[in-house]
Design a protein around this motif. Structure first.
Motif, short mmCIF file in Angstrom:
data_model
loop_
_atom_site.label_atom_id
_atom_site.label_comp_id
_atom_site.label_asym_id
_atom_site.label_seq_id
_atom_site.Cartn_x
_atom_site.Cartn_y
_atom_site.Cartn_z
N GLU A 1 29.25 51.21 36.37
CA GLU A 1 29.31 49.84 35.88
C GLU A 1 30.75 49.31 35.93
N LEU A 2 31.72 50.18 35.65
CA LEU A 2 33.11 49.78 35.73
C LEU A 2 33.51 49.46 37.17
N LYS A 3 32.99 50.23 38.10
CA LYS A 3 33.26 49.97 39.51
C LYS A 3 32.68 48.63 39.93
N ARG A 4 31.46 48.34 39.47
CA ARG A 4 30.82 47.07 39.81
C ARG A 4 31.65 45.90 39.30
N LYS A 5 32.13 46.00 38.07
CA LYS A 5 32.93 44.92 37.50
C LYS A 5 34.26 44.77 38.24
N SER A 6 34.86 45.88 38.63
CA SER A 6 36.11 45.82 39.38
C SER A 6 35.92 45.12 40.72
N LEU A 7 34.81 45.43 41.39
CA LEU A 7 34.51 44.76 42.67
C LEU A 7 34.24 43.28 42.46
N HIS A 8 33.67 42.93 41.32
CA HIS A 8 33.44 41.52 40.98
C HIS A 8 34.77 40.76 40.99
N TYR A 9 35.78 41.33 40.34
CA TYR A 9 37.09 40.68 40.30
C TYR A 9 37.72 40.61 41.69
N SER A 10 37.58 41.69 42.46
CA SER A 10 38.14 41.70 43.82
C SER A 10 37.51 40.60 44.67
N PHE A 11 36.21 40.41 44.50
CA PHE A 11 35.51 39.38 45.26
C PHE A 11 36.00 37.98 44.88
N ILE A 12 36.17 37.74 43.59
CA ILE A 12 36.64 36.43 43.12
C ILE A 12 38.05 36.15 43.64
#
Length: 226
Positions: free
Chosen positions: A167-178
């Motif tokens: 879940e932490l990885k998913r959230k980190s990728l969310h920020y990278s995408f933004i």
């Protein structure tokens, strides 16, 4: 099954649209309106201090006024939230977007001799956006600047490597995408500013209009297992 409402105002598609507009505005204001940042007020504070230290007080005003406009924009958005939160036909955030659209439309009409006024309008609009749209997919996120997103994304990536929590990885990728979307918006803004000049900001206004329309989509209902 637990059924949770998912607000369009916190959806990823709206986040992408507003982040594209945020990156666009910063590139436009820097390239087309006297190298002032509409969104990155930290940069404006640095340039304000530099001009004051150099005795360039007239130039310092170019950075002071957008800073004051940013503060005023946050203040107004809070009043909009308070006064309009009970509206049924329009979400209060749509009213914020309507304000932004009008201000950017006016900014695109102004000549180069009124760059200070144009930057004030854009900083005001940016402040309303950053204060009103703070979360997407349940994750706190900024659509008009990157430093907070960079910090949060990197922190989550580190925590993922420590804990192996996906879940932490998913959230980190969310920020990278933004952050990537913001960079794309800035690139489009730079090209459009060179090609279209002052009216280029209407592209950002069009993106906000798209966001305004998207928010008429009814809340989605997501099913989640208990």
């Amino acid at each position: 099954m637990i059924r949770k409402p998912k607000q369009m105002s916190e959806s990823m598609i709206l986040g992408v649209v507003l982040t594209l507009a945020g990156g666009f505005q910063d590139a436009y204001s820097y390239n087309c309106r006297g190298q002032v940042f509409a969104n990155a007020q930290t940069g404006n504070i640095v340039l304000l201090g530099q001009n004051i230290a150099s005795g360039n007080f007239q130039n310092a005003l170019h950075y002071l006024f957008p800073l004051l406009a940013f503060l005023a924009g946050v203040y107004l958005s809070e009043w909009v939230r308070e006064l309009c939160k009970s509206f049924q036909k329009l979400h209060w955030r749509q009213i914020v977007l309507a304000f932004e659209i009008v201000m950017l439309a006016i900014a695109g009409l102004l000549p180069q001799s009124l760059n200070v006024v144009s930057n004030v309008l854009m900083s005001f609009a940016c402040a309303m956006q950053v204060d009103s749209f703070r979360k997407f997919r349940g994750i706190p996120c900024a659509t008009t600047m990157c430093i907070g997103n960079m910090r949060s994304g990197t922190e989550l990536l580190c925590r993922y490597h420590i804990t192996k929590d996906p879940e932490l990885k998913r959230k980190s990728l969310h920020y990278s995408f933004i952050i990537l979307v913001f960079a794309i918006g800035a690139a489009i803004g730079a090209v459009a500013s060179q090609k279209f000049g002052n009216p280029a900001i209407w592209i950002a206004a069009g993106l906000m209009l798209l966001g305004f329309i998207l928010m008429f989509v009814k809340e989605e209902i997501q099913g989640e297992t208990e």
